[in-house]
Design a protein around this motif. Structure first.
Motif, PDB file in Angstrom:
ATOM      1  N   MET A   1       0.824  -1.214   0.000  1.00 49.67           N
ATOM      2  CA  MET A   1       0.000   0.000   0.000  1.00 49.67           C
ATOM      3  C   MET A   1       0.855   1.258   0.000  1.00 49.67           C
ATOM      4  N   GLY A   2       2.182   1.129   0.079  1.00 49.58           N
ATOM      5  CA  GLY A   2       3.055   2.280   0.183  1.00 49.58           C
ATOM      6  C   GLY A   2       3.513   2.810  -1.153  1.00 49.58           C
ATOM      7  N   GLY A   3       4.336   3.857  -1.103  1.00 51.36           N
ATOM      8  CA  GLY A   3       4.846   4.477  -2.318  1.00 51.36           C
ATOM      9  C   GLY A   3       3.887   5.519  -2.845  1.00 51.36           C
ATOM     10  N   ASP A   4       4.312   6.254  -3.843  1.00 54.93           N
ATOM     11  CA  ASP A   4       3.489   7.324  -4.398  1.00 54.93           C
ATOM     12  C   ASP A   4       2.262   6.791  -5.118  1.00 54.93           C
ATOM     13  N   SER A   5       2.357   5.592  -5.692  1.00 55.40           N
ATOM     14  CA  SER A   5       1.256   5.045  -6.496  1.00 55.40           C
ATOM     15  C   SER A   5       0.486   3.928  -5.816  1.00 55.40           C
ATOM     16  N   GLY A   6       1.007   3.366  -4.727  1.00 51.77           N
ATOM     17  CA  GLY A   6       0.306   2.312  -4.015  1.00 51.77           C
ATOM     18  C   GLY A   6       0.182   1.026  -4.816  1.00 51.77           C
ATOM     19  N   PRO A   7      -0.966   0.333  -4.716  1.00 49.07           N
ATOM     20  CA  PRO A   7      -1.141  -0.977  -5.357  1.00 49.07           C
ATOM     21  C   PRO A   7      -0.844  -1.033  -6.859  1.00 49.07           C
ATOM     22  N   PRO A   8      -1.186  -0.021  -7.672  1.00 46.94           N
ATOM     23  CA  PRO A   8      -0.895  -0.146  -9.111  1.00 46.94           C
ATOM     24  C   PRO A   8       0.581  -0.398  -9.410  1.00 46.94           C
ATOM     25  N   ALA A   9       1.471   0.371  -8.789  1.00 43.80           N
ATOM     26  CA  ALA A   9       2.903   0.199  -9.052  1.00 43.80           C
ATOM     27  C   ALA A   9       3.444  -1.064  -8.411  1.00 43.80           C
ATOM     28  N   MET A  10       3.022  -1.347  -7.179  1.00 44.29           N
ATOM     29  CA  MET A  10       3.554  -2.506  -6.464  1.00 44.29           C
ATOM     30  C   MET A  10       3.122  -3.812  -7.121  1.00 44.29           C
ATOM     31  N   VAL A  11       1.855  -3.906  -7.491  1.00 45.68           N
ATOM     32  CA  VAL A  11       1.352  -5.134  -8.120  1.00 45.68           C
ATOM     33  C   VAL A  11       1.938  -5.306  -9.516  1.00 45.68           C
ATOM     34  N   ALA A  12       2.016  -4.216 -10.278  1.00 46.17           N
ATOM     35  CA  ALA A  12       2.617  -4.291 -11.610  1.00 46.17           C
ATOM     36  C   ALA A  12       4.086  -4.685 -11.515  1.00 46.17           C
ATOM     37  N   GLY A  13       4.768  -4.207 -10.469  1.00 45.36           N
ATOM     38  CA  GLY A  13       6.160  -4.589 -10.253  1.00 45.36           C
ATOM     39  C   GLY A  13       6.292  -6.065  -9.938  1.00 45.36           C
ATOM     40  N   ALA A  14       5.366  -6.588  -9.144  1.00 49.57           N
ATOM     41  CA  ALA A  14       5.378  -8.019  -8.849  1.00 49.57           C
ATOM     42  C   ALA A  14       5.170  -8.835 -10.119  1.00 49.57           C
ATOM     43  N   ALA A  15       4.246  -8.391 -10.960  1.00 50.82           N
ATOM     44  CA  ALA A  15       3.981  -9.098 -12.226  1.00 50.82           C
ATOM     45  C   ALA A  15       5.201  -9.067 -13.134  1.00 50.82           C
ATOM     46  N   ARG A  16       5.873  -7.922 -13.186  1.00 48.71           N
ATOM     47  CA  ARG A  16       7.070  -7.798 -14.021  1.00 48.71           C
ATOM     48  C   ARG A  16       8.186  -8.703 -13.496  1.00 48.71           C
ATOM     49  N   ALA A  17       8.332  -8.767 -12.176  1.00 39.95           N
ATOM     50  CA  ALA A  17       9.347  -9.640 -11.585  1.00 39.95           C
ATOM     51  C   ALA A  17       9.039 -11.103 -11.859  1.00 39.95           C
ATOM     52  N   LEU A  18       7.760 -11.466 -11.801  1.00 43.17           N
ATOM     53  CA  LEU A  18       7.339 -12.844 -12.057  1.00 43.17           C
ATOM     54  C   LEU A  18       7.609 -13.250 -13.501  1.00 43.17           C
ATOM     55  N   ALA A  19       7.454 -12.307 -14.424  1.00 45.89           N
ATOM     56  CA  ALA A  19       7.692 -12.615 -15.835  1.00 45.89           C
ATOM     57  C   ALA A  19       9.139 -13.001 -16.081  1.00 45.89           C
ATOM     58  N   ARG A  20      10.043 -12.485 -15.267  1.00 43.65           N
ATOM     59  CA  ARG A  20      11.467 -12.802 -15.412  1.00 43.65           C
ATOM     60  C   ARG A  20      11.852 -14.024 -14.604  1.00 43.65           C
ATOM     61  N   ARG A  21      11.227 -14.196 -13.445  1.00 46.52           N
ATOM     62  CA  ARG A  21      11.538 -15.343 -12.581  1.00 46.52           C
ATOM     63  C   ARG A  21      10.233 -16.026 -12.211  1.00 46.52           C
ATOM     64  N   HIS A  22       9.942 -17.124 -12.897  1.00 52.66           N
ATOM     65  CA  HIS A  22       8.638 -17.766 -12.769  1.00 52.66           C
ATOM     66  C   HIS A  22       8.460 -18.503 -11.444  1.00 52.66           C
ATOM     67  N   ASP A  23       9.526 -18.678 -10.676  1.00 45.16           N
ATOM     68  CA  ASP A  23       9.417 -19.417  -9.420  1.00 45.16           C
ATOM     69  C   ASP A  23       9.053 -18.516  -8.245  1.00 45.16           C
ATOM     70  N   LEU A  24       8.901 -17.223  -8.476  1.00 44.10           N
ATOM     71  CA  LEU A  24       8.565 -16.301  -7.383  1.00 44.10           C
ATOM     72  C   LEU A  24       7.122 -16.504  -6.940  1.00 44.10           C
ATOM     73  N   ARG A  25       6.898 -16.312  -5.627  1.00 40.27           N
ATOM     74  CA  ARG A  25       5.546 -16.340  -5.063  1.00 40.27           C
ATOM     75  C   ARG A  25       5.394 -15.145  -4.134  1.00 40.27           C
ATOM     76  N   PHE A  26       4.181 -14.585  -4.086  1.00 40.13           N
ATOM     77  CA  PHE A  26       3.979 -13.334  -3.364  1.00 40.13           C
ATOM     78  C   PHE A  26       2.865 -13.425  -2.327  1.00 40.13           C
ATOM     79  N   LEU A  27       3.091 -12.787  -1.196  1.00 39.40           N
ATOM     80  CA  LEU A  27       2.047 -12.448  -0.241  1.00 39.40           C
ATOM     81  C   LEU A  27       1.858 -10.943  -0.356  1.00 39.40           C
ATOM     82  N   LEU A  28       0.665 -10.507  -0.727  1.00 38.88           N
ATOM     83  CA  LEU A  28       0.385  -9.090  -0.925  1.00 38.88           C
ATOM     84  C   LEU A  28      -0.472  -8.577   0.231  1.00 38.88           C
ATOM     85  N   PHE A  29       0.094  -7.701   1.044  1.00 33.40           N
ATOM     86  CA  PHE A  29      -0.587  -7.213   2.246  1.00 33.40           C
ATOM     87  C   PHE A  29      -1.211  -5.847   2.005  1.00 33.40           C
ATOM     88  N   GLY A  30      -2.482  -5.698   2.365  1.00 37.96           N
ATOM     89  CA  GLY A  30      -3.147  -4.405   2.226  1.00 37.96           C
ATOM     90  C   GLY A  30      -4.635  -4.559   1.987  1.00 37.96           C
TER      91      GLY A  30
END
Length: 337
Positions: free
Chosen positions: A1-30
């Motif tokens: 929920m932090g940062g200037d953009s909140g969920p849009p930037a954080m979730v999009a960043g998680a998706a971008r990271a997953l596209a490069r490393r498919h073994d990543l798993r996320f707990l998203l708090f908020g």
């Protein structure tokens, strides 16, 4: 929920990271509804994440002393608690830096042999690789042992994120001569010179104007000086890019010159883009916590996630513990002689 953009930037960043490393798993708090809306926009992310609903969010303006009272209910506090409980291997947050540091220190505690954790980040240089700089604001005053411990932690971090076998470590000082600087700097330098088996090469002192030249892999200082140096580097980068932008738009001839030199200016822009170096790390804790810059976009958030994942895979905490034990053994032998 932090940062200037909140969920849009954080979730999009998680998706971008997953596209490069498919073994990543996320707990998203908020906030579950706000996060779910963003997750559904990225194909494949839903299967790799679990949303943990939190009603409470730490504001960027809150003092750490206030925020820490809500560590058990806030999204930031619960993310750190997941690391402590072993439910996550690292926490990444774009929120309030002071609150994040206070919560992480309280929940995870410092490692054996570490007096204070330090904030470390990567900075661009003219050399073959970036450099690690610490402390960048966690400790305004540091003694000899703090500087030695920061050097050990910074070198271990550089070996992991920069793929360096023996990082070059230097202490930030007002000159490179051995007689210059505070007594703490001189004594820390003496200890580091004698430490030849720590997977680092101590190269003495460095002045602030040489930080970006590429002659060091790790620069160590107290948090007060480090934060000033960091802000100076960031301000200079913005000054250069804004000056170039102004110069290239000042006339028709300048605009034509911009089109001709565009490949070079694009390279400069890429090199100075803070999103390419995003992900400051709290070193010295019994767990991994990464601070993403509040203004980071999805590329910057993804970089912070990759930093966290790599530290977890390389078992950075164990590497730091091993090197600190070597320093302690050497100090004990010296005291006994």
């Amino acid at each position: 929920m932090g940062g200037d953009s909140g969920p849009p930037a954080m979730v999009a960043g998680a998706a971008r990271a997953l596209a490069r490393r498919h073994d990543l798993r996320f707990l998203l708090f908020g906030d579950q509804a706000a996060i779910r809306e963003q997750v559904d926009e990225h194909e494949g992310l839903s299967a790799a994440c679990q949303i943990v609903h939190c009603n409470d969010v730490i504001a960027g303006t809150e003092k750490p002393s206030q925020a820490i009272r809500r560590a058990k209910t806030s999204s930031m506090g619960r993310a750190i608690a997941a690391v402590k409980a072993g439910e996550a291997q690292a926490a990444v947050s774009g929120g309030n830096t002071g609150a994040l540091m206070a919560m992480a220190k309280l929940a995870l505690r410092t490692m054996p042999g570490i007096d204070r954790p330090a904030l470390a980040a990567l900075l661009p240089t003219l050399g073959a690789n970036d450099l690690v700089m610490l402390d960048l604001g966690a400790n305004t005053e540091c003694d000899v042992q703090n500087l030695v411990q920061f050097s050990v932690m910074g070198a271990a971090y550089a070996r992991v994120v920069l793929d360096l076998e023996r990082p070059r470590v230097q202490l930030l000082n007002i000159g490179t001569e051995e007689l210059k600087g505070t007594d703490e700097l001189k004594e820390a330098a003496a200890i580091l010179r004698a430490s030849t088996d720590l997977g680092m090469r101590f190269d003495g002192f460095i002045e602030a104007d040489k930080i970006s030249r590429g002659g060091a892999d790790v620069v160590v200082t107290d948090g007060f000086s480090g934060n000033i140096a960091l802000k100076s580097v960031e301000g200079t980068a913005r000054f250069v890019t804004d000056l170039l932008k102004r110069a290239f738009t000042s006339s028709v001839r300048s605009k034509i010159g911009f089109l001709i030199s565009r490949p070079a200016t694009e390279l400069l822009r890429h090199h100075l883009d803070p999103n390419n170096h995003n992900g400051a790390v709290f070193l010295g804790l019994n767990g991994l916590v990464v601070k993403s810059h509040g203004s980071a976009d999805q590329k910057g958030v993804a970089n912070a996630v990759w930093v966290a994942a790599r530290m977890a895979r390389e078992d950075l905490t164990r590497k730091i513990s091993h090197d600190l034990a070597s320093v302690a053994d050497r100090s004990a032998r010296a005291a006994a002689q």
